[in-house]
Scaffold this active site. Structure first.
Site, PDB file in Angstrom:
ATOM      1  N   ALA A  66      18.904  13.107 -26.677  1.00 13.71           N
ATOM      2  CA  ALA A  66      17.833  11.924 -26.626  1.00 13.71           C
ATOM      3  C   ALA A  66      18.192  10.908 -25.664  1.00 13.71           C
ATOM      4  O   ALA A  66      19.577  10.619 -25.081  1.00 13.71           O
ATOM      5  CB  ALA A  66      17.966  11.227 -28.019  1.00 13.71           C
ATOM      6  N   GLY A 112      19.165  15.761 -29.817  1.00 13.96           N
ATOM      7  CA  GLY A 112      17.816  16.025 -29.929  1.00 13.96           C
ATOM      8  C   GLY A 112      17.131  17.199 -29.471  1.00 13.96           C
ATOM      9  O   GLY A 112      16.021  17.721 -29.954  1.00 13.96           O
ATOM     10  N   GLU A 115      17.940  20.150 -32.006  1.00 15.38           N
ATOM     11  CA  GLU A 115      17.204  19.628 -32.872  1.00 15.38           C
ATOM     12  C   GLU A 115      15.722  20.082 -32.791  1.00 15.38           C
ATOM     13  O   GLU A 115      15.185  20.682 -33.676  1.00 15.38           O
ATOM     14  CB  GLU A 115      17.341  18.130 -33.393  1.00 15.38           C
ATOM     15  CG  GLU A 115      18.885  17.973 -33.909  1.00 15.38           C
ATOM     16  CD  GLU A 115      18.958  16.408 -34.202  1.00 15.38           C
ATOM     17  OE1 GLU A 115      19.311  16.029 -35.229  1.00 15.38           O
ATOM     18  OE2 GLU A 115      18.807  15.590 -33.431  1.00 15.38           O
ATOM     19  N   GLU A 135      26.578  14.120 -31.473  1.00 14.67           N
ATOM     20  CA  GLU A 135      26.461  12.800 -31.761  1.00 14.67           C
ATOM     21  C   GLU A 135      27.444  11.943 -32.351  1.00 14.67           C
ATOM     22  O   GLU A 135      27.652  10.811 -31.940  1.00 14.67           O
ATOM     23  CB  GLU A 135      25.134  12.599 -32.888  1.00 14.67           C
ATOM     24  CG  GLU A 135      23.710  13.166 -32.380  1.00 14.67           C
ATOM     25  CD  GLU A 135      23.574  14.465 -32.085  1.00 14.67           C
ATOM     26  OE1 GLU A 135      22.134  14.735 -32.057  1.00 14.67           O
ATOM     27  OE2 GLU A 135      24.606  15.502 -32.315  1.00 14.67           O
TER      28      GLU A 135
END
Length: 260
Positions: A66, A112, A115, A135
């Site tokens: 991200a 992300g 994910e 993360e």
């Protein structure tokens, strides 16, 4: 429709959605998540599209995470809202889409990005791919479904290790873990993925959508996957594709499915 951060092509009933932020290693920012949401919705309603492939531009990354710069100063409430909105608008939406969505993972799929790949119905990786959920090294946890989907795919123990160490695994390890289905060279990745998509396209679209729904039900709290399967199985009997499929089988010819 033009998108700020996506390239989209449609050929032979296959849509290829390419995340196109190469200078940022295709990192997910708000604009890209919004673009993906709009594109997947439109492609989901397009009768000329039977399979969607999601990949990243360039040779380095699928999606390298991200865009941290966007949320570095968020409050507790803003952080929770970021995760909730992202999951609902994109990650859960892809997982529950009636059409198959395949992730063609070229290069880094981190945070992300992994994910996003896990929200797709299955994954194919290039041999240079690296995957991880780093993360906790930022003082966060995965917020787009990573703590839920990774254990489903690789098991609780491996997911715990991957998330707590913030480490990356290779494409070969990902295949061994069950995180990806196939590993091919980067040059072969899209063609190989399209070849699998073509195999899917030969089959009945309504039945495929019900198979997706039934499989997902097994991983959804409050749903009985067996009950969903029974109801979905029954609904298939009311389709033209069922009549075509069984007739073609009995007549020893290839079925021509219409999705009706």
């Amino acid at each position: 429709m033009n998108y700020e951060n996506l390239l989209i092509s449609i050929e032979e009933n296959i849509a290829v959605v390419t995340i196109n932020r190469p200078t940022k290693l295709n990192a997910l920012n708000k604009a890209t998540i919004s673009d993906l949401n709009k594109a997947i919705k439109i492609l989901g309603k397009n009768n000329d599209v039977r399979v969607i492939i999601v990949t990243g531009s360039g040779e380095k990354a699928f999606v390298a995470g991200a865009d941290i710069s966007e949320f570095a100063n968020y409050t507790i409430i803003e952080g929770a809202q970021l995760a909730a909105e992202g999951q609902e608008s994109l990650f859960d939406y892809i997982e529950n889409l009636k059409k198959p969505v395949i992730a063609a993972v070229n290069g880094f799929a981190l945070g992300g990005g992994l994910e996003l790949a896990m929200a797709c119905h299955f994954r194919i990786a290039s041999d240079n791919a690296k995957m991880g959920l780093p993360e906790v090294s930022l003082g966060l946890i995965p917020g787009y479904g990573g703590t839920q989907r990774l254990p489903q795919l690789v098991g609780k123990g491996r997911a715990m290790e991957m998330i707590m160490t913030a480490g990356m695994i290779t494409a070969d390890d990902a295949k061994q873990y069950g995180l990806v289905n196939h590993v091919v060279t980067q040059a072969e990745l899209l063609d190989f993925t399209k070849a699998i998509a073509q195999k899917i396209i030969k089959n009945a679209p309504f039945a495929i959508s019900k198979a997706i729904k039934s499989i997902n039900a097994n991983f959804t709290d409050g749903k009985n996957g067996f009950d969903t399967e029974i109801k979905s199985f029954g609904k298939c009997f009311g389709t033209q594709d069922f009549k075509e499929g069984t007739t073609a089988f009995l007549e020893k010819r290839k079925a021509e499915f219409t999705g009706k």
